[in-house]
Write an enzyme that holds these catalytic residues in place. Structure first.
Site, PDB file in Angstrom:
ATOM      1  N   GLU A  26       0.835  -1.212   0.000  1.00 50.03           N
ATOM      2  CA  GLU A  26       0.000   0.000   0.000  1.00 50.03           C
ATOM      3  C   GLU A  26       0.865   1.255   0.000  1.00 50.03           C
ATOM      4  O   GLU A  26       0.583   2.217  -0.700  1.00 50.03           O
ATOM      5  CB  GLU A  26      -0.913   0.017   1.233  1.00 50.03           C
ATOM      6  CG  GLU A  26      -2.081  -0.934   1.150  1.00 50.03           C
ATOM      7  CD  GLU A  26      -3.090  -0.500   0.100  1.00 50.03           C
ATOM      8  OE1 GLU A  26      -3.400   0.695   0.021  1.00 50.03           O
ATOM      9  OE2 GLU A  26      -3.543  -1.359  -0.678  1.00 50.03           O
ATOM     10  N   CYS A  62     -15.982   1.938 -20.146  1.00 46.93           N
ATOM     11  CA  CYS A  62     -17.266   1.743 -19.462  1.00 46.93           C
ATOM     12  C   CYS A  62     -18.004   0.496 -19.956  1.00 46.93           C
ATOM     13  O   CYS A  62     -18.783  -0.097 -19.206  1.00 46.93           O
ATOM     14  CB  CYS A  62     -18.137   2.975 -19.645  1.00 46.93           C
ATOM     15  SG  CYS A  62     -17.368   4.476 -18.998  1.00 46.93           S
ATOM     16  N   CYS A  81     -24.272   3.883 -13.353  1.00 51.47           N
ATOM     17  CA  CYS A  81     -23.293   4.976 -13.276  1.00 51.47           C
ATOM     18  C   CYS A  81     -23.880   6.293 -13.798  1.00 51.47           C
ATOM     19  O   CYS A  81     -24.216   6.421 -14.976  1.00 51.47           O
ATOM     20  CB  CYS A  81     -22.057   4.590 -14.093  1.00 51.47           C
ATOM     21  SG  CYS A  81     -20.805   5.882 -14.069  1.00 51.47           S
ATOM     22  N   CYS A 136     -17.464  -2.319 -17.635  1.00 51.52           N
ATOM     23  CA  CYS A 136     -17.616  -2.019 -16.205  1.00 51.52           C
ATOM     24  C   CYS A 136     -18.834  -2.754 -15.624  1.00 51.52           C
ATOM     25  O   CYS A 136     -19.919  -2.715 -16.204  1.00 51.52           O
ATOM     26  CB  CYS A 136     -17.777  -0.515 -16.040  1.00 51.52           C
ATOM     27  SG  CYS A 136     -18.103  -0.033 -14.340  1.00 51.52           S
ATOM     28  N   CYS A 171     -11.923   1.987 -14.870  1.00 46.73           N
ATOM     29  CA  CYS A 171     -12.392   3.356 -14.669  1.00 46.73           C
ATOM     30  C   CYS A 171     -11.173   4.278 -14.595  1.00 46.73           C
ATOM     31  O   CYS A 171     -10.854   4.868 -13.559  1.00 46.73           O
ATOM     32  CB  CYS A 171     -13.238   3.451 -13.397  1.00 46.73           C
ATOM     33  SG  CYS A 171     -14.159   4.989 -13.297  1.00 46.73           S
TER      34      CYS A 171
HETATM   35  S1  SF4 Z   1     -19.374   3.128 -16.093  1.00 44.32           S
HETATM   36 FE1  SF4 Z   1     -18.867   4.676 -14.572  1.00 44.32          FE
HETATM   37  S2  SF4 Z   1     -17.771   3.592 -12.953  1.00 44.32           S
HETATM   38 FE2  SF4 Z   1     -17.810   2.265 -14.762  1.00 44.32          FE
HETATM   39  S3  SF4 Z   1     -15.892   2.710 -15.861  1.00 44.32           S
HETATM   40 FE3  SF4 Z   1     -17.472   4.051 -16.713  1.00 44.32          FE
HETATM   41  S4  SF4 Z   1     -17.305   5.940 -15.542  1.00 44.32           S
HETATM   42 FE4  SF4 Z   1     -16.239   4.366 -14.381  1.00 44.32          FE
END
Ligand code: SF4
Length: 364
Positions: A49, A215, A224, A218, A208
């Site tokens: 970390e 996206c 989102c 995602c 992201c």
């Molecule tokens: S959908 Fe939203 S959370 Fe997912 S990668 Fe795109 S901007 Fe990021």
């Protein structure tokens, strides 16, 4: 500034779906091969970390292994010398991290008998462990239900939530911490917390991204707000930018007839604190006044170069001075052979300078 947008992830049922999807995605698509993953050893998690703050994974990998080889336990790190710790850290930059790690290891030995505390609150009292690092250790190693909020996670959450508040204000950051806590897996599901925490980190690091997030891949794209609004890169919102300054410094690159280099250990505070360094001066006149009597040839000014620190641009003016063997071109410090200075913690630009001079045809 645009008004804060409505935040749709607000019912406990939606929250359940949010963390469940992050957990499921992490277990199938998240990162799992890094050497600090799949462990509940707080020493390894803490080391990674701290190293990963402001440093990329690919750079950290080699340092992580070397550090563990030399200091396999927190007790071994506590017993090491600061010079050796800084030497192993050399090249990673942001040396306050290494000094704090060393002090932290010593406090873990002195205050906690060599065992890491198991919850975030006492972990946060240790040098160099902030709220997010404390939470990462407590969540990964001990299953505590606490939220992390490092840069990657801030980006994911502000985008998913459409969190338009200004994160250069502490009260807005605190509000986001509260929101992050409300999104955690339930207290009766402790097994999920490590996967959820890792999942948010992985999502921020691989999908992201600050620019051009993917996206399509995602796991929470249907929830989102930033994606729905069509401009994910607008988040996180931070209006106050870091004020940068500039400073010129002259570096005395003194060498003696045996090819040794004169280095001083920097004071415990200020620029490059605790590292060994070429003597620094605020003007060429001051450098000449300090080194003048030791030099046996006219000094040579080398091309100035820029080194970028977090808050400041340094314009560094190296000045080469050949000195008599056994002279003392500075009040503190001593002569070091190449084999000796290569083991020390040196500021990165000075290490590069010395390595380049070492390899030059005129080097002794
Ligand atoms: S959908 Fe939203 S959370 Fe997912 S990668 Fe795109 S901007 Fe990021």
């Amino acid at each position: 500034m645009r008004p804060e947008v409505e935040q749709p992830i607000d019912s406990s049922a939606t929250n359940d779906r949010f963390h469940a999807r992050i957990v499921a995605w992490q277990r199938t698509h998240g990162r799992s091969q890094l050497p600090w993953q799949n462990t509940r050893d707080p020493y390894r998690v803490w080391l990674s970390e701290v190293m990963l703050q402001q440093t990329q994974v690919s750079t950290v990998l080699g340092y992580f292994e070397r550090f563990l080889d030399r200091f396999p336990t927190v007790g071994a790190l506590a017993a090491g010398s600061e010079d050796e710790v800084l030497g192993l850290w050399s090249g990673l930059g942001y040396y306050s991290r290494a000094r704090n790690m060393h002090r932290c290891a010593q406090e873990i030995v002195e205050r906690f008998g060599g065992e890491f505390p198991r919850t975030a609150a006492p972990l946060e009292t240790l040098p160099g462990i902030g709220r997010s690092t404390a939470a990462a250790i407590a969540a990964f190693c001990f299953g505590e239900r606490v939220a992390i909020l490092d840069g990657n996670v801030k980006r994911v959450l502000t985008r998913v939530l459409g969190w338009g508040a200004d994160l250069s204000q502490a009260k807005q950051v605190n509000a986001l911490w509260d929101r992050a806590t409300s999104l955690l897996p339930r207290a009766d599901d402790p097994a999920a917390i490590a996967s959820y925490t890792q999942g948010l980190m992985d999502l921020g690091a691989t999908i992201c991204l600050p620019r051009k997030p993917t996206c399509l891949l995602c796991p929470v794209n249907d929830a989102c707000v930033a994606l729905r609004e069509g401009d994910p890169e607008r988040f996180p919102v931070k209006t106050r930018k870091l004020k940068r300054s500039a400073q010129s410094l002259w570096l005395l690159h003194a060498r003696d007839g045996e090819g040794r280099v004169w280095l001083e250990k920097r004071p415990a505070t200020g620029i490059w604190a605790g590292l060994h360094a070429l003597p620094l001066f605020e003007s060429l006149d001051a450098l000449i006044a300090a080194a003048g009597e030791s030099t046996i040839r006219p000094i040579t000014e080398e091309p100035v170069f820029r080194h970028v620190l977090t808050h400041k641009d340094l314009h560094l003016h190296p000045v080469v001075a050949m000195c008599a063997t056994n002279s003392r071109p500075g009040e503190v410090g001593r002569w070091f052979t190449a084999a000796e200075w290569r083991k020390l913690g040196l500021p990165t630009p000075m290490r590069k300078l010395l390595e380049a001079a070492q390899g030059s045809p005129g080097a002794p």
